[in-house]
Design a protein around this motif. Structure first.
Motif, PDB file in Angstrom:
ATOM      1  N   LEU A 142       1.511  11.945   2.371  1.00 35.30           N
ATOM      2  CA  LEU A 142       1.144  10.729   3.090  1.00 35.30           C
ATOM      3  C   LEU A 142       1.638  10.854   4.524  1.00 35.30           C
ATOM      4  O   LEU A 142       2.769  11.251   4.756  1.00 35.30           O
ATOM      5  CB  LEU A 142       1.816   9.501   2.460  1.00 35.30           C
ATOM      6  CG  LEU A 142       1.510   9.199   1.009  1.00 35.30           C
ATOM      7  CD1 LEU A 142       2.367   8.036   0.532  1.00 35.30           C
ATOM      8  CD2 LEU A 142       0.057   8.855   0.854  1.00 35.30           C
ATOM      9  N   GLU A 143       0.791  10.511   5.475  1.00 34.46           N
ATOM     10  CA  GLU A 143       1.202  10.485   6.874  1.00 34.46           C
ATOM     11  C   GLU A 143       0.963   9.073   7.389  1.00 34.46           C
ATOM     12  O   GLU A 143      -0.177   8.611   7.468  1.00 34.46           O
ATOM     13  CB  GLU A 143       0.399  11.494   7.689  1.00 34.46           C
ATOM     14  CG  GLU A 143       0.806  11.539   9.136  1.00 34.46           C
ATOM     15  CD  GLU A 143      -0.052  12.505   9.934  1.00 34.46           C
ATOM     16  OE1 GLU A 143      -0.057  12.373  11.165  1.00 34.46           O
ATOM     17  OE2 GLU A 143      -0.716  13.368   9.336  1.00 34.46           O
ATOM     18  N   ILE A 144       2.039   8.375   7.716  1.00 35.92           N
ATOM     19  CA  ILE A 144       1.952   6.996   8.181  1.00 35.92           C
ATOM     20  C   ILE A 144       1.857   7.009   9.697  1.00 35.92           C
ATOM     21  O   ILE A 144       2.716   7.555  10.382  1.00 35.92           O
ATOM     22  CB  ILE A 144       3.170   6.182   7.710  1.00 35.92           C
ATOM     23  CG1 ILE A 144       3.239   6.214   6.183  1.00 35.92           C
ATOM     24  CG2 ILE A 144       3.099   4.764   8.216  1.00 35.92           C
ATOM     25  CD1 ILE A 144       4.544   5.722   5.631  1.00 35.92           C
TER      26      ILE A 144
ATOM     27  N   VAL B 111      -2.737   5.015   7.399  1.00 35.58           N
ATOM     28  CA  VAL B 111      -2.144   6.026   6.521  1.00 35.58           C
ATOM     29  C   VAL B 111      -3.184   7.112   6.312  1.00 35.58           C
ATOM     30  O   VAL B 111      -4.342   6.819   5.988  1.00 35.58           O
ATOM     31  CB  VAL B 111      -1.737   5.424   5.156  1.00 35.58           C
ATOM     32  CG1 VAL B 111      -1.108   6.484   4.280  1.00 35.58           C
ATOM     33  CG2 VAL B 111      -0.801   4.259   5.320  1.00 35.58           C
ATOM     34  N   VAL B 112      -2.783   8.367   6.498  1.00 37.04           N
ATOM     35  CA  VAL B 112      -3.655   9.500   6.192  1.00 37.04           C
ATOM     36  C   VAL B 112      -3.167  10.091   4.878  1.00 37.04           C
ATOM     37  O   VAL B 112      -2.003  10.462   4.740  1.00 37.04           O
ATOM     38  CB  VAL B 112      -3.622  10.558   7.318  1.00 37.04           C
ATOM     39  CG1 VAL B 112      -4.455  11.762   6.932  1.00 37.04           C
ATOM     40  CG2 VAL B 112      -4.121   9.959   8.613  1.00 37.04           C
ATOM     41  N   VAL B 113      -4.059  10.125   3.899  1.00 35.05           N
ATOM     42  CA  VAL B 113      -3.718  10.565   2.549  1.00 35.05           C
ATOM     43  C   VAL B 113      -4.397  11.900   2.286  1.00 35.05           C
ATOM     44  O   VAL B 113      -5.614  12.027   2.482  1.00 35.05           O
ATOM     45  CB  VAL B 113      -4.182   9.520   1.497  1.00 35.05           C
ATOM     46  CG1 VAL B 113      -3.826   9.957   0.099  1.00 35.05           C
ATOM     47  CG2 VAL B 113      -3.602   8.156   1.799  1.00 35.05           C
TER      48      VAL B 113
ATOM     49  N   VAL C 220       0.839  -1.203   0.000  1.00 35.37           N
ATOM     50  CA  VAL C 220       0.000   0.000   0.000  1.00 35.37           C
ATOM     51  C   VAL C 220       0.874   1.254   0.000  1.00 35.37           C
ATOM     52  O   VAL C 220       0.628   2.197  -0.763  1.00 35.37           O
ATOM     53  CB  VAL C 220      -0.967  -0.017   1.207  1.00 35.37           C
ATOM     54  CG1 VAL C 220      -1.625   1.331   1.396  1.00 35.37           C
ATOM     55  CG2 VAL C 220      -2.005  -1.092   1.037  1.00 35.37           C
ATOM     56  N   ILE C 221       1.913   1.270   0.822  1.00 32.72           N
ATOM     57  CA  ILE C 221       2.800   2.437   0.905  1.00 32.72           C
ATOM     58  C   ILE C 221       3.492   2.684  -0.430  1.00 32.72           C
ATOM     59  O   ILE C 221       3.525   3.812  -0.933  1.00 32.72           O
ATOM     60  CB  ILE C 221       3.841   2.249   2.023  1.00 32.72           C
ATOM     61  CG1 ILE C 221       3.145   2.214   3.379  1.00 32.72           C
ATOM     62  CG2 ILE C 221       4.887   3.347   2.001  1.00 32.72           C
ATOM     63  CD1 ILE C 221       2.437   3.477   3.746  1.00 32.72           C
ATOM     64  N   LYS C 222       4.031   1.632  -1.034  1.00 35.33           N
ATOM     65  CA  LYS C 222       4.729   1.785  -2.320  1.00 35.33           C
ATOM     66  C   LYS C 222       3.768   2.247  -3.409  1.00 35.33           C
ATOM     67  O   LYS C 222       4.107   3.085  -4.239  1.00 35.33           O
ATOM     68  CB  LYS C 222       5.389   0.473  -2.736  1.00 35.33           C
ATOM     69  CG  LYS C 222       6.478   0.018  -1.801  1.00 35.33           C
ATOM     70  CD  LYS C 222       7.693   0.885  -1.927  1.00 35.33           C
ATOM     71  CE  LYS C 222       8.821   0.336  -1.074  1.00 35.33           C
ATOM     72  NZ  LYS C 222       9.941   1.232  -0.979  1.00 35.33           N
ATOM     73  N   PHE C 223       2.559   1.703  -3.408  1.00 36.51           N
ATOM     74  CA  PHE C 223       1.563   2.097  -4.404  1.00 36.51           C
ATOM     75  C   PHE C 223       1.191   3.565  -4.242  1.00 36.51           C
ATOM     76  O   PHE C 223       1.117   4.316  -5.222  1.00 36.51           O
ATOM     77  CB  PHE C 223       0.321   1.214  -4.268  1.00 36.51           C
ATOM     78  CG  PHE C 223      -0.614   1.306  -5.429  1.00 36.51           C
ATOM     79  CD1 PHE C 223      -0.538   0.398  -6.459  1.00 36.51           C
ATOM     80  CD2 PHE C 223      -1.575   2.298  -5.496  1.00 36.51           C
ATOM     81  CE1 PHE C 223      -1.393   0.488  -7.547  1.00 36.51           C
ATOM     82  CE2 PHE C 223      -2.430   2.398  -6.565  1.00 36.51           C
ATOM     83  CZ  PHE C 223      -2.338   1.482  -7.597  1.00 36.51           C
TER      84      PHE C 223
ATOM     85  N   MET D 290       1.547   6.867  -6.776  1.00 38.30           N
ATOM     86  CA  MET D 290       0.469   7.831  -7.053  1.00 38.30           C
ATOM     87  C   MET D 290       0.902   9.247  -6.694  1.00 38.30           C
ATOM     88  O   MET D 290       0.563  10.206  -7.399  1.00 38.30           O
ATOM     89  CB  MET D 290      -0.792   7.453  -6.270  1.00 38.30           C
ATOM     90  CG  MET D 290      -1.492   6.215  -6.763  1.00 38.30           C
ATOM     91  SD  MET D 290      -2.913   5.786  -5.769  1.00 38.30           S
ATOM     92  CE  MET D 290      -4.082   7.025  -6.246  1.00 38.30           C
ATOM     93  N   GLN D 291       1.662   9.376  -5.611  1.00 37.54           N
ATOM     94  CA  GLN D 291       2.138  10.692  -5.181  1.00 37.54           C
ATOM     95  C   GLN D 291       3.157  11.237  -6.170  1.00 37.54           C
ATOM     96  O   GLN D 291       3.164  12.437  -6.475  1.00 37.54           O
ATOM     97  CB  GLN D 291       2.748  10.563  -3.790  1.00 37.54           C
ATOM     98  CG  GLN D 291       3.128  11.870  -3.142  1.00 37.54           C
ATOM     99  CD  GLN D 291       3.710  11.644  -1.757  1.00 37.54           C
ATOM    100  OE1 GLN D 291       4.271  10.589  -1.476  1.00 37.54           O
ATOM    101  NE2 GLN D 291       3.548  12.631  -0.891  1.00 37.54           N
ATOM    102  N   LYS D 292       4.004  10.374  -6.705  1.00 39.74           N
ATOM    103  CA  LYS D 292       5.021  10.794  -7.666  1.00 39.74           C
ATOM    104  C   LYS D 292       4.388  11.351  -8.941  1.00 39.74           C
ATOM    105  O   LYS D 292       4.904  12.300  -9.539  1.00 39.74           O
ATOM    106  CB  LYS D 292       5.916   9.595  -8.001  1.00 39.74           C
ATOM    107  CG  LYS D 292       7.052   9.920  -8.945  1.00 39.74           C
ATOM    108  CD  LYS D 292       7.925   8.713  -9.157  1.00 39.74           C
ATOM    109  CE  LYS D 292       7.239   7.802 -10.143  1.00 39.74           C
ATOM    110  NZ  LYS D 292       8.068   6.648 -10.527  1.00 39.74           N
TER     111      LYS D 292
END
Length: 162
Positions: A97-99, A108-110, A81-84, A88-90
């Motif tokens: 993203l706040e983990i 995760v807060v997106v 999920v983090i890598k995905f 998306m962020q890139k």
């Protein structure tokens, strides 16, 4: 054996309020039926299991985006999920993203930017050869210069252009 001669049927015969060998108390008039689930404490319903953490994450993001939210909290957390979300962020589809590490599965807060039309998971996963990626992208994406496919590979998670 019951008085009727049935071995272990589990149902006591109902007796009338008076007469027929009963003392007339309310307890004698009750019929004791066996519980369908066994004794209390032994029945455990099947627990719901989470099939795809990534699907739940993208579904929550897509639904929050449709409702016009500015942030969404996604749980549980995983490395995929983090890598995905970093891919998306890139590409500018989501903000920061706040983990949150809660010593459990994590959250995760997106921050949403309002650029996502649709996102989802293709399931079940299937193998794609390197030469078939362009054909798959043209089949799934709406146009040539619009959208991204993100793949999980042995070299990490990357989009179809990489």
């Amino acid at each position: 054996e019951d008085p009727d001669g049935d071995p272990g049927s589990g149902v006591e015969p109902a007796t009338g309020p008076k007469g027929r060998g009963s003392s007339g108390s309310a307890q004698d008039a009750l019929v004791h039926l066996p519980l369908p689930f066994g004794p209390v404490g032994q029945y455990h319903p099947e627990a719901m299991v989470r099939i795809s953490v990534l699907r739940d994450c993208l579904n929550g993001i897509c639904n929050a985006e449709k409702r016009g939210k500015r942030q969404v909290q996604v749980r549980p957390n995983s490395k995929v999920v983090i890598k995905f979300l970093q891919v998306m962020q890139k590409h500018g589809y989501i903000g920061d993203l706040e983990i949150i590490d809660d010593h459990r599965a994590g959250k995760v807060v997106v921050d949403l930017v309002g650029r996502i039309n649709k996102c989802g998971v293709i399931s079940p996963r299937f193998d794609v050869c390197l030469g078939d990626i362009e054909q798959l992208a043209s089949n799934i994406l709406p146009s040539r210069q619009f959208g991204h496919l993100v793949f999980t590979t042995p070299y990490g998670i990357m989009d179809h252009e990489e």
